[in-house]
Design an enzyme around this catalytic site. Structure first.
Site, mmCIF file in Angstrom:
data_model
loop_
_atom_site.group_PDB
_atom_site.id
_atom_site.type_symbol
_atom_site.label_atom_id
_atom_site.label_comp_id
_atom_site.label_asym_id
_atom_site.label_seq_id
_atom_site.Cartn_x
_atom_site.Cartn_y
_atom_site.Cartn_z
ATOM 1 N N ASN A 64 -5.344 3.399 -13.215
ATOM 2 C CA ASN A 64 -4.230 2.575 -12.704
ATOM 3 C C ASN A 64 -2.823 3.483 -12.892
ATOM 4 O O ASN A 64 -2.796 3.949 -13.830
ATOM 5 C CB ASN A 64 -4.174 1.156 -13.490
ATOM 6 C CG ASN A 64 -3.113 0.156 -13.093
ATOM 7 O OD1 ASN A 64 -3.187 -0.215 -12.100
ATOM 8 N ND2 ASN A 64 -2.459 -0.177 -14.192
ATOM 9 N N ASP A 85 -3.162 -2.588 -19.862
ATOM 10 C CA ASP A 85 -2.516 -1.189 -20.068
ATOM 11 C C ASP A 85 -2.603 -0.390 -21.303
ATOM 12 O O ASP A 85 -1.759 0.197 -21.793
ATOM 13 C CB ASP A 85 -1.152 -1.645 -19.784
ATOM 14 C CG ASP A 85 -0.565 -2.164 -18.486
ATOM 15 O OD1 ASP A 85 -1.179 -1.939 -17.471
ATOM 16 O OD2 ASP A 85 0.126 -3.041 -18.506
ATOM 17 N N HIS A 118 0.912 2.350 -13.541
ATOM 18 C CA HIS A 118 1.932 1.390 -14.026
ATOM 19 C C HIS A 118 3.377 1.618 -14.147
ATOM 20 O O HIS A 118 3.757 2.920 -14.329
ATOM 21 C CB HIS A 118 1.618 1.015 -15.837
ATOM 22 C CG HIS A 118 2.369 -0.123 -16.074
ATOM 23 N ND1 HIS A 118 2.048 -1.431 -15.876
ATOM 24 C CD2 HIS A 118 3.336 -0.215 -16.972
ATOM 25 C CE1 HIS A 118 2.828 -2.289 -16.497
ATOM 26 N NE2 HIS A 118 3.990 -1.304 -17.308
ATOM 27 N N ASN A 169 1.377 3.201 -2.615
ATOM 28 C CA ASN A 169 0.692 4.186 -3.521
ATOM 29 C C ASN A 169 -0.579 4.676 -2.653
ATOM 30 O O ASN A 169 -0.925 5.871 -2.668
ATOM 31 C CB ASN A 169 0.373 3.512 -4.691
ATOM 32 C CG ASN A 169 1.451 3.528 -5.805
ATOM 33 O OD1 ASN A 169 2.142 4.596 -5.975
ATOM 34 N ND2 ASN A 169 1.720 2.442 -6.392
ATOM 35 N N GLU A 207 5.825 7.438 -9.358
ATOM 36 C CA GLU A 207 4.300 6.813 -8.932
ATOM 37 C C GLU A 207 3.641 7.691 -7.894
ATOM 38 O O GLU A 207 2.498 8.031 -8.011
ATOM 39 C CB GLU A 207 4.511 5.410 -8.612
ATOM 40 C CG GLU A 207 4.753 4.361 -9.580
ATOM 41 C CD GLU A 207 4.887 2.953 -9.031
ATOM 42 O OE1 GLU A 207 4.064 2.492 -8.319
ATOM 43 O OE2 GLU A 207 5.912 2.501 -9.412
ATOM 44 N N GLY A 263 0.769 -1.343 -0.098
ATOM 45 C CA GLY A 263 0.001 -0.146 0.047
ATOM 46 C C GLY A 263 1.052 1.112 -0.112
ATOM 47 O O GLY A 263 0.219 2.388 0.431
#
Length: 208
Positions: free
Chosen positions: A108, A151, A110, A14, A181, A12
């Site tokens: 999302n 993606d 990536h 992010n 990120e 976790g």
């Protein structure tokens, strides 16, 4: 106020970046309604609870068939009345039912510059292994909308990160998280929460 569900599978980090960005006012007009994991042992659930956010596990192990799990996952997300689903280190491929329920409302992050090192089976540390194997000088991260491909949805934000001599997949992974990120995922959420992102001709357009 944009209502968010964050889907996670692991530690976790992010999610932590999102929580801190909300606390610090870098994400405005948004709140996390729930953190949902396929893994009961995910530390991300503990991060959510420590932050006063509802933490829920919907595990595929609890269902006899994958379609039943998918139905339960969609139903759980919908029960919170959310406007945006954020995949933050979520290892579950989004079912068709989820994508249909939230068109251009799932994002999302990536750990590469899509379309490089992306697609089916390309996730986690493997992304960085591939980048190093190819010998690229620049990698990075991408935040994109989720569609039925892997993606392949509209790209919202990207940030480049330098690959350094002597990098291992682990050191590169850490740098991409810290420099890309954790920066662009909160920024993308803030842009969406404030009505600054639209999708036109399958491309994400950011309004100034």
């Amino acid at each position: 106020m944009l209502k968010i569900a964050v889907l996670v599978s692991g530690g976790g980090t992010n999610l932590q970046a999102i929580l801190e960005a909300i606390d610090e006012g870098r994400i405005t007009n948004a709140s996390i309604q729930a953190v949902i994991s396929n893994n009961a042992d995910a530390y991300a659930l503990e991060r959510a609870r420590n932050h006063g956010v509802e933490a829920v596990c919907v595990s595929p192990d609890s269902y006899e068939r994958r379609d039943l799990y998918h139905q339960a996952l969609v139903k759980t997300v919908q029960s919170y009345g959310v406007d945006l689903v954020v995949l933050a280190g979520c290892m579950v491929v989004m079912p068709k039912e989820m994508i249909e329920a939230y068109p251009n409302q799932i994002i999302n992050v990536h750990p590469a510059l899509i379309p490089s090192f992306s697609g089916t089976g390309c996730y986690g540390l493997l992304v960085h292994e591939k980048a190093l194997s190819r010998g690229v000088k620049i990698t990075g991260a991408t935040v994109h909308f989720v569609d039925e491909g892997t993606d392949t949805g509209p790209i919202i934000l990207q940030k480049a990160v330098e690959v350094k001599a002597g990098d291992t997949p682990e050191t590169l992974q850490r740098r991409v998280m810290e420099q890309a990120e954790w920066k662009i995922l909160p920024k993308a959420i803030d842009l969406i929460a404030n009505g600054k992102v639209t999708v036109e001709n399958n491309k994400a357009v950011i309004k100034e």
